[in-house]
Scaffold this motif. Structure first.
Motif, PDB file in Angstrom:
ATOM      1  N   UNK A 198       0.880  -1.279   0.133  1.00  0.00           N
ATOM      2  CA  UNK A 198      -0.098  -0.079  -0.040  1.00  0.00           C
ATOM      3  C   UNK A 198       0.898   1.267  -0.133  1.00  0.00           C
ATOM      4  N   UNK A 199       1.986   1.241   0.907  1.00  0.00           N
ATOM      5  CA  UNK A 199       2.872   2.541   1.081  1.00  0.00           C
ATOM      6  C   UNK A 199       3.569   2.473  -0.559  1.00  0.00           C
ATOM      7  N   UNK A 200       4.016   1.714  -1.010  1.00  0.00           N
ATOM      8  CA  UNK A 200       4.767   1.669  -2.341  1.00  0.00           C
ATOM      9  C   UNK A 200       3.919   2.127  -3.388  1.00  0.00           C
ATOM     10  N   UNK A 201       2.496   1.553  -3.453  1.00  0.00           N
ATOM     11  CA  UNK A 201       1.561   2.043  -4.143  1.00  0.00           C
ATOM     12  C   UNK A 201       1.150   3.315  -4.295  1.00  0.00           C
ATOM     13  N   UNK A 202       1.139   3.968  -3.056  1.00  0.00           N
ATOM     14  CA  UNK A 202       0.823   5.299  -3.021  1.00  0.00           C
ATOM     15  C   UNK A 202       2.115   6.284  -3.662  1.00  0.00           C
ATOM     16  N   UNK A 203       3.201   5.753  -3.264  1.00  0.00           N
ATOM     17  CA  UNK A 203       4.497   6.404  -3.745  1.00  0.00           C
ATOM     18  C   UNK A 203       4.539   6.313  -5.119  1.00  0.00           C
ATOM     19  N   UNK A 204       4.242   5.135  -5.854  1.00  0.00           N
ATOM     20  CA  UNK A 204       4.179   5.185  -7.281  1.00  0.00           C
ATOM     21  C   UNK A 204       3.259   5.950  -7.954  1.00  0.00           C
ATOM     22  N   UNK A 205       1.933   6.152  -7.626  1.00  0.00           N
ATOM     23  CA  UNK A 205       1.143   6.864  -7.946  1.00  0.00           C
ATOM     24  C   UNK A 205       1.420   8.582  -7.812  1.00  0.00           C
TER      25      UNK A 205
ATOM     26  N   UNK B 128       7.427   0.573 -19.232  1.00  0.00           N
ATOM     27  CA  UNK B 128       6.173  -0.432 -18.944  1.00  0.00           C
ATOM     28  C   UNK B 128       6.040  -0.724 -17.329  1.00  0.00           C
ATOM     29  N   UNK B 129       7.076  -0.411 -16.614  1.00  0.00           N
ATOM     30  CA  UNK B 129       7.335  -0.741 -15.223  1.00  0.00           C
ATOM     31  C   UNK B 129       6.231   0.175 -14.741  1.00  0.00           C
TER      32      UNK B 129
ATOM     33  N   UNK C 197       3.849  -1.962 -11.992  1.00  0.00           N
ATOM     34  CA  UNK C 197       4.235  -1.865 -10.840  1.00  0.00           C
ATOM     35  C   UNK C 197       3.031  -1.386 -10.099  1.00  0.00           C
ATOM     36  N   UNK C 198       2.013  -0.579 -10.176  1.00  0.00           N
ATOM     37  CA  UNK C 198       0.831  -0.407  -9.684  1.00  0.00           C
ATOM     38  C   UNK C 198      -0.210  -1.630  -9.399  1.00  0.00           C
TER      39      UNK C 198
ATOM     40  N   UNK D  44       7.716  -9.651 -13.038  1.00  0.00           N
ATOM     41  CA  UNK D  44       9.097  -9.868 -13.185  1.00  0.00           C
ATOM     42  C   UNK D  44       9.259  -9.869 -14.976  1.00  0.00           C
ATOM     43  N   UNK D  45       8.260 -10.613 -15.661  1.00  0.00           N
ATOM     44  CA  UNK D  45       8.351 -10.329 -17.047  1.00  0.00           C
ATOM     45  C   UNK D  45       8.533  -8.884 -17.498  1.00  0.00           C
ATOM     46  N   UNK D  46       7.725  -8.128 -16.988  1.00  0.00           N
ATOM     47  CA  UNK D  46       7.941  -6.829 -17.211  1.00  0.00           C
ATOM     48  C   UNK D  46       9.275  -6.065 -17.242  1.00  0.00           C
ATOM     49  N   UNK D  47       9.840  -6.659 -15.905  1.00  0.00           N
ATOM     50  CA  UNK D  47      11.282  -6.137 -15.590  1.00  0.00           C
ATOM     51  C   UNK D  47      12.279  -6.573 -16.303  1.00  0.00           C
TER      52      UNK D  47
END
Length: 215
Positions: free
Chosen positions: A130-137, A154-155, A159-160, A199-202
């Motif tokens: 949740x924390x990382x999602x907010x940071x990514x947004x 595409x990451x 990622x979200x 991981x495929x996207x990475x």
């Protein structure tokens, strides 16, 4: 019903195969990729290492639950480090949030009884997501406002989605971890599929960036 168990068990082999392929590609292009892509490569390496140690621990000691929390800390640190390669609004605020969350992860890692399967409750993975999602947004919105968003990366699409599914899956996993029915296998299948797609996207981004730089 048994055929579904067998299918999901066999499907779990996909993730380490994808990860190994990604690590090989990452090392091949290591000198060509930037620091952000290298952090994502380290995530692949950490995932494979945790998978191996988890398997060994389950065989030797009958429990590998500690690696759920250990990997949660590694994942939090590496994904936040990746996000932090961007300049974005409220970065200092998120740095403080990361340190608080890291402290909670360490506290949970130390205090959980990993031998008591019936009482196992770990929430760090969901909270981290949740924390990382907010940071990514925040970063994506920041980039869009500054007209600096690169749609070819595409990451930032993957990622979200990965973090949302991650947060949702690890809540029921705390409840279902002691069950042996189809519900556990469905959640585990969804988790494996989610990580495999991310991981495929990475891997694609590492290959694409490294190939362009090499040319």
């Amino acid at each position: 019903m048994a055929k579904y168990f067998v299918f999901i068990d066999n499907f779990s082999i996909i993730l380490p195969i994808i990860t190994i392929i990604g690590i090989i590609i990452g090392f091949f292009y290591f000198k060509k990729i930037n620091s952000a892509k290298r952090i994502l490569l380290y995530l692949l390496i950490a995932s494979l290492g945790t998978e191996i140690l988890s398997y060994i621990s389950a065989r030797l000691f009958g429990s590998n639950l500690i690696f759920l929390n250990t990997y949660a800390i590694i994942e939090l640190t590496l994904i936040y480090s990746f996000l932090r390669t961007n300049t974005f609004s409220l970065r200092n605020f998120f740095d403080i949030g990361y340190l608080i969350l890291l402290s909670f992860n360490i506290f949970e890692l130390i205090n959980i009884d990993y031998q008591n399967f019936d009482m196992f409750q770990a929430y760090s993975r969901s909270i981290n997501s949740i924390f990382l999602l907010i940071a990514a947004i925040v970063i994506i919105i920041d980039k869009l406002n500054k007209d600096a968003f690169d749609p070819s990366n595409k990451i930032y699409y993957a990622l979200p989605f990965f973090l949302v599914v991650n947060a949702l899956l690890y809540l029921p996993m705390n409840i279902l971890i002691n069950f042996k029915d189809i519900r556990v296998y469905i959640v585990w299948f969804a988790n494996t599929l989610n990580i495999s797609i991310f991981f495929s996207f990475i891997i694609y981004q590492i290959w694409k960036y490294g190939r362009v730089q090499k040319m």
